[in-house]
Design an enzyme around this catalytic site. Structure first.
Site, PDB file in Angstrom:
ATOM      1  CE  LYS A  51      52.094  46.358 -11.540  1.00  0.00           C
ATOM      2  NZ  LYS A  51      53.349  46.729 -12.182  1.00  0.00           N
ATOM      3  N   GLY A 144      62.589  59.756 -19.781  1.00  0.00           N
ATOM      4  CA  GLY A 144      62.326  58.342 -19.538  1.00  0.00           C
ATOM      5  C   GLY A 144      63.115  57.366 -20.380  1.00  0.00           C
ATOM      6  CB  SER A 145      63.557  54.078 -20.376  1.00  0.00           C
ATOM      7  OG  SER A 145      62.406  53.611 -19.710  1.00  0.00           O
ATOM      8  N   GLY A 185      58.551  40.693 -17.946  1.00  0.00           N
ATOM      9  CA  GLY A 185      58.281  39.335 -18.412  1.00  0.00           C
ATOM     10  C   GLY A 185      57.453  38.559 -17.399  1.00  0.00           C
ATOM     11  CG  LEU A 186      59.269  37.013 -14.013  1.00  0.00           C
ATOM     12  CD1 LEU A 186      60.110  37.063 -12.745  1.00  0.00           C
ATOM     13  CD2 LEU A 186      59.004  35.550 -14.388  1.00  0.00           C
ATOM     14  CG  HIS A 440      48.175  38.621  16.526  1.00  0.00           C
ATOM     15  ND1 HIS A 440      48.942  37.738  15.775  1.00  0.00           N
ATOM     16  CD2 HIS A 440      47.123  37.909  16.991  1.00  0.00           C
ATOM     17  CE1 HIS A 440      48.360  36.548  15.814  1.00  0.00           C
ATOM     18  NE2 HIS A 440      47.251  36.623  16.535  1.00  0.00           N
TER      19      HIS A 440
HETATM   20  P1  NAI Z   1      64.625  43.657 -16.755  1.00  0.00           P
HETATM   21  O1  NAI Z   1      65.970  44.250 -16.811  1.00  0.00           O
HETATM   22  O2  NAI Z   1      63.880  43.604 -15.477  1.00  0.00           O
HETATM   23  O3  NAI Z   1      64.704  42.127 -17.267  1.00  0.00           O
HETATM   24  C1  NAI Z   1      65.185  41.807 -18.541  1.00  0.00           C
HETATM   25  C2  NAI Z   1      65.516  40.315 -18.550  1.00  0.00           C
HETATM   26  O4  NAI Z   1      65.801  39.942 -19.886  1.00  0.00           O
HETATM   27  C3  NAI Z   1      66.730  39.981 -17.721  1.00  0.00           C
HETATM   28  O5  NAI Z   1      66.425  38.859 -16.928  1.00  0.00           O
HETATM   29  C4  NAI Z   1      67.791  39.665 -18.777  1.00  0.00           C
HETATM   30  O6  NAI Z   1      68.753  38.756 -18.330  1.00  0.00           O
HETATM   31  C5  NAI Z   1      66.942  39.098 -19.889  1.00  0.00           C
HETATM   32  N1  NAI Z   1      67.534  39.152 -21.213  1.00  0.00           N
HETATM   33  C6  NAI Z   1      68.304  40.145 -21.737  1.00  0.00           C
HETATM   34  N2  NAI Z   1      68.652  39.838 -23.005  1.00  0.00           N
HETATM   35  C7  NAI Z   1      68.083  38.640 -23.300  1.00  0.00           C
HETATM   36  C8  NAI Z   1      68.071  37.799 -24.443  1.00  0.00           C
HETATM   37  N3  NAI Z   1      68.702  38.140 -25.558  1.00  0.00           N
HETATM   38  N4  NAI Z   1      67.383  36.636 -24.399  1.00  0.00           N
HETATM   39  C9  NAI Z   1      66.722  36.271 -23.265  1.00  0.00           C
HETATM   40  N5  NAI Z   1      66.719  37.024 -22.153  1.00  0.00           N
HETATM   41  C10 NAI Z   1      67.382  38.196 -22.157  1.00  0.00           C
HETATM   42  O7  NAI Z   1      63.793  44.393 -17.904  1.00  0.00           O
HETATM   43  P2  NAI Z   1      62.241  44.464 -18.205  1.00  0.00           P
HETATM   44  O8  NAI Z   1      61.503  43.362 -17.549  1.00  0.00           O
HETATM   45  O9  NAI Z   1      62.140  44.600 -19.691  1.00  0.00           O
HETATM   46  O10 NAI Z   1      61.823  45.822 -17.550  1.00  0.00           O
HETATM   47  C11 NAI Z   1      62.402  47.044 -18.000  1.00  0.00           C
HETATM   48  C12 NAI Z   1      62.519  48.033 -16.886  1.00  0.00           C
HETATM   49  O11 NAI Z   1      61.246  48.446 -16.459  1.00  0.00           O
HETATM   50  C13 NAI Z   1      63.254  47.464 -15.703  1.00  0.00           C
HETATM   51  O12 NAI Z   1      64.379  48.275 -15.496  1.00  0.00           O
HETATM   52  C14 NAI Z   1      62.302  47.567 -14.563  1.00  0.00           C
HETATM   53  O13 NAI Z   1      62.941  48.173 -13.458  1.00  0.00           O
HETATM   54  C15 NAI Z   1      61.168  48.448 -15.062  1.00  0.00           C
HETATM   55  N6  NAI Z   1      59.911  47.875 -14.633  1.00  0.00           N
HETATM   56  C16 NAI Z   1      59.557  47.907 -13.329  1.00  0.00           C
HETATM   57  C17 NAI Z   1      58.404  47.321 -12.891  1.00  0.00           C
HETATM   58  C18 NAI Z   1      58.077  47.350 -11.450  1.00  0.00           C
HETATM   59  O14 NAI Z   1      58.630  48.170 -10.733  1.00  0.00           O
HETATM   60  N7  NAI Z   1      57.227  46.461 -10.967  1.00  0.00           N
HETATM   61  C19 NAI Z   1      57.491  46.643 -13.815  1.00  0.00           C
HETATM   62  C20 NAI Z   1      57.955  46.665 -15.159  1.00  0.00           C
HETATM   63  C21 NAI Z   1      59.113  47.257 -15.532  1.00  0.00           C
END
Ligand code: NAI
Length: 461
Positions: A51, A144-145, A185-186, A440
């Protein structure tokens, strides 16, 4: 041998909050953490630093591309990445020191080192060349993870790496390839796009943000594309080759892509590394999670687990709720988490926020619902801000009008979603929201307007 009423393993948002609440309830609490800094992934290399970088990069992009629209003339805009990264480190330090302060204030004993079970109520902590044995009647696992691996793609901690490294690149990559169009990613893709990288997101599925409301995700996808982020959906990555400073990303059935850096963000998996679960006969499930019941109790008496290491969304605030509920139930007999009211937020620009059920989930469950929306372009405050993208969408039960899901894409969506989470927690109807006065001019009026629209009586759209 040290003795405590409760030992928490892991000082992330789940663990440290559980420790604080347990201390407030009168227990003698200890917490083991292997990292020197408290706060876990979230504070050290996750939510908080990301953030900080999102905020800094947004300011830079705004000064470069956005301020002129407001009639603010800023001359040459420059980037001092070193200073930006330093500021992020200071934000981390303040946050992790805050947890140290909370431990002191609540008289929580802190052990530095790696914990592993030696028996049902016994844990060995090894750190700094010594081993400490701790006995506790109750133990909470809050470990955690960790980053999920992608077969064929070896992480080298530099050119091909995770979000931890992407928070600290020492120069702006000319071309960054992000694997996975999820939360990480985003968000990290947005940071480096704003700082000047070409960003290509490779996503395995045919959509971004799987699990989120499809219509909302689709609209977000369009906006991110307009911002210059490139997407290749349906892209299966099968390898990544590093040669010097360049990486070649290989895909199944499509051309390889050359870039400077690769961010692997294909999800996270529960972390039970070296915990010695075997020593207490505790098995993990097929996805590496520790099975628990609704009290967060594992199959072993006196051993509990919360947060990313168990089922459910991997979110800091979900872990916090579980930590509190777990110790309250342990001490008072009561404690509960309402999983229908846990929001999820992606901190892109605009933000994407969601709570409750998606339209797809309602359709699949055969629930009849009514839908109300309000685009931000119909909101006076959004116009004043110059942020017109996105909308609020409310889904309510067709028969009872109870709010079942709220999905917001737009400015400050992450803050706006709190009202929706409270509404769902209170079992509110869309009419309850519609009849509540919203100041408002605020962005929150778009929530009220969407609630009015559920009943077909929106006033401003
Ligand atoms: P994510 O589960 O959000 O997204 C992983 C993406 O990778 C999915 O769209 C999936 O379809 C894609 N994917 C999977 N295998 C793939 C492949 N072989 N090739 C291409 N695409 C593939 O996981 P992310 O972004 O890594 O985040 C991990 C965790 O951390 C999530 O569970 C999320 O909840 C948490 N997190 C939360 C945030 C927030 O609350 N703002 C910020 C960052 C992480």
């Amino acid at each position: 041998m040290k003795r405590h009423d409760l030992l928490v393993i892991g000082a992330g948002p789940g663990g440290y909050v559980a420790a604080v609440r347990a201390a407030q309830l009168g227990l003698d609490v200890a917490c083991v953490e292997k990292e020197k800094a408290l706060g876990g992934t979230c504070l050290r290399v996750g939510c908080i630093p990301s953030k900080a970088m999102l905020e800094s990069s947004e300011l830079y992009a705004e000064a470069r591309d956005g301020m002129a629209r407001h009639g603010v003339v800023v001359g040459d805009v420059g980037l001092d990445l070193k200073r930006m990264l330093k500021r992020k480190e200071r934000v981390i330090k303040t946050s992790t020191s805050g947890v140290e302060y909370l431990f002191k204030k609540n008289r929580i004993t802190r052990y530095l080192g790696h914990a592993r079970f030696a028996g049902r109520a016994r844990v060995l902590v090894s750190g700094d060349g010594q081993e400490t044995e701790i006995e506790a009647k109750n133990i909470i696992i809050a470990t955690g993870s960790k980053v999920a691996a992608l077969p064929g793609v070896e992480l080298d901690g530099d050119r091909v790496a995770t979000s931890t490294e992407a928070l600290s690149y020492d120069e702006v990559p000319a071309h960054l390839v992000v694997i996975g169009a999820g939360y990480i990613g985003l968000e990290m893709g947005s940071v480096w796009l704003r700082l000047g990288s070409q960003v290509t997101v490779l996503e395995y599925l045919d959509r971004i943000l799987p699990g989120m409301d499809a219509e909302t995700a689709q609209e977000a996808h369009k906006i991110f594309r307009k911002q210059g982020m490139m997407f290749e959906l349906g892209s299966k990555v099968i390898g990544a080759r590093v040669e010097g400073n360049r990486v070649t990303v290989e895909r199944d059935g499509a051309d390889a892509i050359e870039c400077d850096r690769v961010l692997v963000a294909v999800g996270r998996m529960p972390n039970t590394d070296g915990l010695g679960l075997d020593a207490i006969g505790l098995a993990i499930d097929e996805r590496g999670r520790i099975p628990v019941d609704d009290r967060f109790a594992t199959a072993v008496k006196g051993v509990y687990a919360i947060g990313d290491v168990i089922r459910g969304a991997m979110l800091a605030h979900k872990a916090e709720e579980e930590g509190v509920a777990c110790v309250e139930r342990m001490v008072t007999g009561y404690g509960h988490v309402n999983y229908d009211a846990i929001p999820g937020i992606v901190y892109t620009h605009p933000e994407v926020a969601s709570v409750g059920r998606t339209e797809e989930e309602l359709k699949e469950a055969g629930v009849e619902y009514r839908k109300g929306t309000c685009p931000f372009r119909a909101n006076g405050r959004a116009r004043a801000l110059g942020q017109l993208d996105g909308k609020v969408k409310i889904l309510a039960d067709a028969r009872t009008d109870r709010v079942l899901g709220v999905h917001i894409l737009g400015p400050r969506a992450g803050d706006l979603i709190a009202e929706a989470a409270v509404a769902i927690s209170f079992g509110a109807s869309s009419e309850d929201i519609a009849r509540s006065s919203h100041a408002h001019p605020t962005l929150a009026e778009a929530v009220k307007e969407a609630a009015l629209d559920v009943d077909g009586r929106a006033l401003n759209i």
